[in-house]
Design a protein around this motif. Structure first.
Motif, PDB file in Angstrom:
ATOM      1  N   ALA A 147       0.889  -1.311  -0.132  1.00 40.39           N
ATOM      2  CA  ALA A 147       0.036   0.039  -0.201  1.00 40.39           C
ATOM      3  C   ALA A 147       0.971   1.232  -0.135  1.00 40.39           C
ATOM      4  N   HIS A 148       0.619   2.239  -1.032  1.00 42.13           N
ATOM      5  CA  HIS A 148       1.415   3.280  -1.024  1.00 42.13           C
ATOM      6  C   HIS A 148       0.340   4.509  -1.365  1.00 42.13           C
ATOM      7  N   PRO A 149       0.916   5.763  -0.573  1.00 43.69           N
ATOM      8  CA  PRO A 149      -0.012   6.986  -1.156  1.00 43.69           C
ATOM      9  C   PRO A 149       0.557   7.269  -2.649  1.00 43.69           C
ATOM     10  N   PRO A 150      -0.280   8.092  -2.950  1.00 44.79           N
ATOM     11  CA  PRO A 150      -0.079   8.801  -4.388  1.00 44.79           C
ATOM     12  C   PRO A 150       1.530   9.350  -4.301  1.00 44.79           C
ATOM     13  N   LEU A 151       2.587   9.062  -5.027  1.00 41.01           N
ATOM     14  CA  LEU A 151       3.742   9.634  -5.013  1.00 41.01           C
ATOM     15  C   LEU A 151       3.754  10.770  -5.833  1.00 41.01           C
ATOM     16  N   ALA A 152       4.832  11.850  -5.177  1.00 38.06           N
ATOM     17  CA  ALA A 152       5.118  13.050  -5.638  1.00 38.06           C
ATOM     18  C   ALA A 152       5.870  12.840  -6.966  1.00 38.06           C
ATOM     19  N   GLU A 162       2.639   0.925 -10.326  1.00 38.39           N
ATOM     20  CA  GLU A 162       1.194   0.258 -11.138  1.00 38.39           C
ATOM     21  C   GLU A 162       0.096  -0.383 -10.030  1.00 38.39           C
ATOM     22  N   THR A 163      -0.971   0.241 -10.073  1.00 37.37           N
ATOM     23  CA  THR A 163      -1.879  -0.350  -8.953  1.00 37.37           C
ATOM     24  C   THR A 163      -2.276  -1.648  -9.570  1.00 37.37           C
ATOM     25  N   LEU A 164      -2.651  -2.376  -8.215  1.00 36.21           N
ATOM     26  CA  LEU A 164      -3.037  -3.820  -8.437  1.00 36.21           C
ATOM     27  C   LEU A 164      -4.253  -4.047  -7.963  1.00 36.21           C
ATOM     28  N   TYR A 165      -4.580  -3.369  -6.993  1.00 41.29           N
ATOM     29  CA  TYR A 165      -6.205  -3.615  -6.301  1.00 41.29           C
ATOM     30  C   TYR A 165      -6.318  -2.490  -5.505  1.00 41.29           C
ATOM     31  N   GLU A 166      -7.678  -2.234  -5.191  1.00 40.39           N
ATOM     32  CA  GLU A 166      -8.012  -1.162  -4.145  1.00 40.39           C
ATOM     33  C   GLU A 166      -7.716  -1.833  -2.571  1.00 40.39           C
ATOM     34  N   ASN A 167      -7.569  -0.808  -1.744  1.00 37.70           N
ATOM     35  CA  ASN A 167      -7.205  -1.290  -0.531  1.00 37.70           C
ATOM     36  C   ASN A 167      -7.773  -0.317   0.528  1.00 37.70           C
ATOM     37  N   MET A 266     -13.565   5.939   5.504  1.00 33.38           N
ATOM     38  CA  MET A 266     -12.314   5.732   5.965  1.00 33.38           C
ATOM     39  C   MET A 266     -11.266   5.768   4.785  1.00 33.38           C
ATOM     40  N   PRO A 267      -9.932   6.091   5.269  1.00 34.48           N
ATOM     41  CA  PRO A 267      -8.965   6.580   4.021  1.00 34.48           C
ATOM     42  C   PRO A 267      -8.748   5.122   3.367  1.00 34.48           C
ATOM     43  N   ASP A 268      -8.042   5.324   2.250  1.00 35.56           N
ATOM     44  CA  ASP A 268      -7.466   4.122   1.575  1.00 35.56           C
ATOM     45  C   ASP A 268      -6.386   4.657   0.772  1.00 35.56           C
ATOM     46  N   TRP A 269      -5.384   3.259   0.824  1.00 35.03           N
ATOM     47  CA  TRP A 269      -4.069   3.290  -0.128  1.00 35.03           C
ATOM     48  C   TRP A 269      -4.124   2.158  -0.850  1.00 35.03           C
ATOM     49  N   ASP A 270      -4.119   2.385  -2.230  1.00 29.26           N
ATOM     50  CA  ASP A 270      -4.276   1.256  -3.170  1.00 29.26           C
ATOM     51  C   ASP A 270      -2.877   0.598  -2.880  1.00 29.26           C
ATOM     52  N   VAL A 271      -3.171  -1.006  -3.191  1.00 31.01           N
ATOM     53  CA  VAL A 271      -1.682  -1.671  -3.151  1.00 31.01           C
ATOM     54  C   VAL A 271      -1.346  -1.689  -4.531  1.00 31.01           C
ATOM     55  N   SER A 272       0.070  -1.163  -4.737  1.00 32.24           N
ATOM     56  CA  SER A 272       0.646  -1.234  -5.971  1.00 32.24           C
ATOM     57  C   SER A 272       1.857  -2.023  -6.032  1.00 32.24           C
ATOM     58  N   LEU A 273       2.462  -2.133  -7.259  1.00 32.94           N
ATOM     59  CA  LEU A 273       3.578  -2.886  -7.827  1.00 32.94           C
ATOM     60  C   LEU A 273       4.604  -1.812  -8.012  1.00 32.94           C
ATOM     61  N   ILE A 274       5.653  -1.661  -7.514  1.00 26.72           N
ATOM     62  CA  ILE A 274       6.705  -0.582  -7.876  1.00 26.72           C
ATOM     63  C   ILE A 274       8.016  -1.133  -8.063  1.00 26.72           C
TER      64      ILE A 274
END
Length: 301
Positions: A147-152, A162-167, A266-274
């Motif tokens: 899980a990552h926030p939107p990156l600067a 690359e987003t894999l699924y919502e979290n 509630m907040p959410d951070w999508d699970v991503s592949l980096i």
């Protein structure tokens, strides 16, 4: 600066001893000392402090270590890639994975990977944002899944995301919690709260969950960066914590934890592949990326 000199410094940092470092990389002690001396002379700086308790790196040595580990690993990746091109089936792959995809995504992905590469050793490291970015920068892992926030924009220049699924996150507690039927965060202000993850990472989501709803922020009594510890504390106390909804659905099937049904979003951070932009993936790592893209978490319908 030569690769064997960098490897010598890495071994010294990992063992804290010239003798142990020489043994670790298969050199005699005089040979390793000669490599170290040559590197110090080339750079005109001292790289180690020798003390009665062992050897410590200087500030200069630490700077070389930070980049040197990645350089040594890249050389090893290059060697393995050439061997794979020649038909070899062995090698290694290193992945940093946060708790939710480690439980829900990694097992089915690994089954697919094993079918294609039965002899590749996969090294899995626990990792959550922002620590995973440093692991990638130093070349210690081939990829990160979590899980990552939107990156600067400046960070996006370094990494491919690359987003894999919502979290989505939910307030989590043990089964039988005295506030299990709560409908609002306002009913939970006097509860004990646990923050999971670094406060600049997942732990930071505790604050906006309350502020976004105009609710006073309760003070967390426990800050845990250990996922196993967080689960154990939640199961055996009346603590509350924000955790991924998919993960809690998975754990609730075993009767361990439950999510509260609250009216506030509630907040959410999508699970991503980096992965790193400037470092090409090996064929084996690229195959793992493709498998992650095609694999759905285990509790998907």
């Amino acid at each position: 600066m030569k690769l064997n000199q960098i490897k010598a410094l890495i071994a010294i940092a990992e063992t804290g001893s010239i003798r142990a470092a020489a043994r670790k990389i298969g050199l005699t002690q005089p040979a390793l000392s000669k490599n170290l001396q040559a590197l110090e002379e080339e750079l005109s700086v001292r790289l180690v402090h020798r003390t009665a308790r062992g050897v410590n790196l200087t500030t200069y040595g630490q700077a070389i270590l930070a980049r040197g580990r990645g350089i040594a690993i890249e050389f090893e990746r290059l060697r393995e890639e050439i061997e794979h091109m020649r038909g070899a089936q062995n090698g290694t792959l290193s992945i940093a994975v946060s708790p939710s995809p480690a439980m829900l995504l990694l097992p089915p992905a690994m089954r697919r990977f094993r079918q294609a590469f039965p002899s590749i050793q996969v090294c899995v490291r626990d990792g959550v944002y922002p620590n995973t970015l440093q692991l990638l920068r130093e070349g210690l892992v081939d990829m990160s899944v979590g899980a990552h926030p939107p990156l600067a924009k400046s960070t996006l220049a370094e990494f491919q995301v690359e987003t894999l699924y919502e979290n989505k996150l939910v307030v989590t507690c043990r089964k039988g919690h005295p506030r299990a039927n709560a409908k609002s965060l306002t009913e939970l202000l006097d509860c004990e709260w646990l923050i999971h993850g670094p406060t600049e990472g997942p732990g930071s989501l505790h604050t906006p969950a309350f502020r976004a709803n105009g609710i006073p922020l309760p003070s967390p009594l426990v800050v845990s960066e250990s996922f196993i510890s967080s689960l154990s504390l939640l199961e055996n106390s009346d603590a509350l914590c924000l955790l991924p909804a998919r993960l809690i659905e998975h754990l609730s099937l075993a009767g361990r934890l439950m999510a509260l049904k609250l009216k506030e979003p509630m907040p959410d951070w999508d699970v991503s592949l980096i992965t790193r932009v400037q470092s090409p993936l090996t064929p084996v790592a690229q195959k793992m990326v493709e498998i992650f893209r095609r694999t759905r978490p285990m509790n998907f319908a």
